[in-house]
Scaffold this active site. Sequence first.
Site, PDB file in Angstrom:
ATOM      1  N   VAL A  37     -10.312   2.988  17.743  1.00  0.00           N
ATOM      2  CA  VAL A  37     -11.047   1.878  17.126  1.00  0.00           C
ATOM      3  C   VAL A  37     -10.353   0.559  17.453  1.00  0.00           C
ATOM      4  CG1 VAL A  37     -11.912   3.287  15.208  1.00  0.00           C
ATOM      5  CG2 VAL A  37      -9.683   2.131  15.008  1.00  0.00           C
ATOM      6  N   ASP A  47       0.855  -1.188   0.000  1.00  0.00           N
ATOM      7  CA  ASP A  47       0.000   0.000   0.000  1.00  0.00           C
ATOM      8  C   ASP A  47       0.886   1.231   0.000  1.00  0.00           C
ATOM      9  OD1 ASP A  47      -2.248   1.849   0.927  1.00  0.00           O
ATOM     10  OD2 ASP A  47      -3.256  -0.089   1.071  1.00  0.00           O
ATOM     11  N   ALA A  79      -7.226  -7.958  -8.979  1.00  0.00           N
ATOM     12  CA  ALA A  79      -8.487  -8.575  -8.537  1.00  0.00           C
ATOM     13  C   ALA A  79      -8.983  -9.666  -9.493  1.00  0.00           C
ATOM     14  CB  ALA A  79      -9.555  -7.495  -8.356  1.00  0.00           C
ATOM     15  N   ASP A 104      -2.924   3.756  18.076  1.00  0.00           N
ATOM     16  CA  ASP A 104      -3.710   2.548  17.814  1.00  0.00           C
ATOM     17  C   ASP A 104      -2.967   1.549  16.922  1.00  0.00           C
ATOM     18  OD1 ASP A 104      -6.012   1.728  19.029  1.00  0.00           O
ATOM     19  OD2 ASP A 104      -7.370   2.949  17.817  1.00  0.00           O
ATOM     20  N   SER A 108     -11.054  -0.617  -1.125  1.00  0.00           N
ATOM     21  CA  SER A 108      -9.799  -0.616  -0.361  1.00  0.00           C
ATOM     22  C   SER A 108     -10.049  -0.842   1.123  1.00  0.00           C
ATOM     23  CB  SER A 108      -9.079   0.726  -0.511  1.00  0.00           C
ATOM     24  OG  SER A 108      -8.465   0.810  -1.761  1.00  0.00           O
ATOM     25  N   TYR A 161      -7.343 -11.527 -11.785  1.00  0.00           N
ATOM     26  CA  TYR A 161      -6.514 -12.666 -12.200  1.00  0.00           C
ATOM     27  C   TYR A 161      -7.201 -13.946 -11.766  1.00  0.00           C
ATOM     28  CZ  TYR A 161      -2.596  -9.386 -12.786  1.00  0.00           C
ATOM     29  OH  TYR A 161      -1.787  -8.361 -13.169  1.00  0.00           O
ATOM     30  N   ASN A 216      -7.648  -1.525  22.762  1.00  0.00           N
ATOM     31  CA  ASN A 216      -7.158  -0.867  23.984  1.00  0.00           C
ATOM     32  C   ASN A 216      -8.263   0.097  24.423  1.00  0.00           C
ATOM     33  OD1 ASN A 216      -6.987   0.909  21.871  1.00  0.00           O
ATOM     34  ND2 ASN A 216      -4.769   1.097  21.919  1.00  0.00           N
ATOM     35  N   HIS A 222      -3.753   6.415   3.227  1.00  0.00           N
ATOM     36  CA  HIS A 222      -4.440   5.201   2.755  1.00  0.00           C
ATOM     37  C   HIS A 222      -3.931   3.946   3.471  1.00  0.00           C
ATOM     38  CE1 HIS A 222      -5.614   2.053  -0.222  1.00  0.00           C
ATOM     39  NE2 HIS A 222      -6.647   2.863  -0.444  1.00  0.00           N
TER      40      HIS A 222
HETATM   41 CA   LIG Z   1      -7.990   0.939  19.837  1.00  0.00          CA
END
Ligand SMILES: [Ca+2]
Length: 484
Positions: free
Chosen positions: A248, A173, A331, A182, A386, A333, A244, A231
């Site tokens: 998120v 990426d 994607a 995070d 993505s 192939y 944690n 990204h």
């Molecule tokens: Ca978290």
Amino acid sequence: MLNRRTGWMKVVVLCLSIGLITSTMPFSASSEAADSGTTKKRVQERKYKEGEILVKFKTGESVESLNRTQVNHHLIEKMDFPQNQTKLLSFNLQSTIDQVVSDLLGSGLVEYAEPNYERTFTVTDPLYGEQWGMENRGQSISGINGTPDIDIDAERAWVQTRGSNSVVVGVIDSGIDMSHPDLRNRIWKNPGEISGDGIDNDRNGYIDDVNGWNFYDENNAIFYSSNEDAHGTHVAGIIAANNNNIGVTGVAPNVKIMPLKIMAEGGYVSDVLEAIAYAKAKGVKIINMSLGGWTFSQAEYDVIKNTNALFVVAAGNNSSNIDGYFSSYPAAYDLPNIISVAAIDNQGNVPYWSNYGTTSTDLAAPGVNILSTLPGNTYGYYNGTSMAAPYVTGTAALLLSKNRSASVLQIKETLLKTTTSVSSLSWKVSTGGMLNAGKALNATMSGNPVRSPAMSPAQEAQEVQEVHEDNIMYRFFQRFFNWG
Ligand SMILES: [Ca+2]
Ligand SMILES: [Ca+2]
Ligand SMILES: [Ca+2]
Ligand SMILES: [Ca+2]
């Protein structure tokens, strides 16, 4: 800065259509955490095992001493916990838990009686309520009310595992902001490399590649700037953001990410080849590729074919049926170790921009209004296939964590056979369904996922013929009724 890459002569141009970002709204963790009404509702729910009660009898008393109460509720001892003089009793389902509790307490023979309460995986991340893709309780996301259970049933999966520290997922990426709280501790560390000594200690051809490699700039800097590496940072968080007390959680919050930076605004196949070779040499079994282009590359096809890893690939965001002329690679192939992922929203609809194709895409995963990590200790919503691919990647990593001897094809088969059917997907992806991590982690993996050796060549030919006919029928419908 604009010129830092002049002098780079790369021959193969990969037209990248990554991460359709229609709404990026970075915000800090603290400001958004307060107004999640769904959290409150969940706390108030009392969940317990129906027809069961935990009881501590006073000394010398037992179920039999209860006489009429025992008969009325058909109380039977199910389990005994002698170390704390507690018993688990079952009772007649015609009685309510409140009746049984009050009758037991009223008997004067017990010290306490309480329901057999449910205990589940605890998610303490304050923005978890915004992550509809994990568990959709109908909560409103960016003003759109969700359809309950259009999700991957993440909590059912987490009962099995949150992932293993020793499972490494390659992320091909842009770069990744490794300093994000995070993502801290989630980034792979090259055990054979000593940092900052200017020596290629593990002799893999890369000097001081402590946390992966930047193939775009040919250096070990995994993170360059907030713009350039947003990204990859977002994708990494969907896979493995820490469970944690902040922000998120990722689908597989205990696995490690190997950053393999091959692009800024775009990148080239040459760097994809190099990144795959790097990951392969380190034994990586799962690789996320939230990228693509409309040009078939023989070199890219060959390297994926010859690498024993599962490639989870975004289907692309061009509103195209990629079975046809306007395709998207990698994607599309036709390789057994690729899973190609379309997007679905929190109401179970396929967004207009998601690519699809009943041959070239396998399943859908959450890809609209997906909240994840962004550089500079922020979070934001992105849209795109993505974002859908990393949900599948994270689930694949959970499967590998649970069963370390699973083959690439077993993992793929398990993911595809456990999808949840969604009507909007029936003519869009080969399985007609969306990812269900809960089902996948609770499924048994079959011994021979490729093809049963019992199948005769004639049976195989028959199957191939049937699949072929299905495709012809589909194309027919598509042409005449303009479906999809
Ligand atoms: Ca978290
Ligand atoms: Ca659910
Ligand atoms: Ca090295
Ligand atoms: Ca070194």
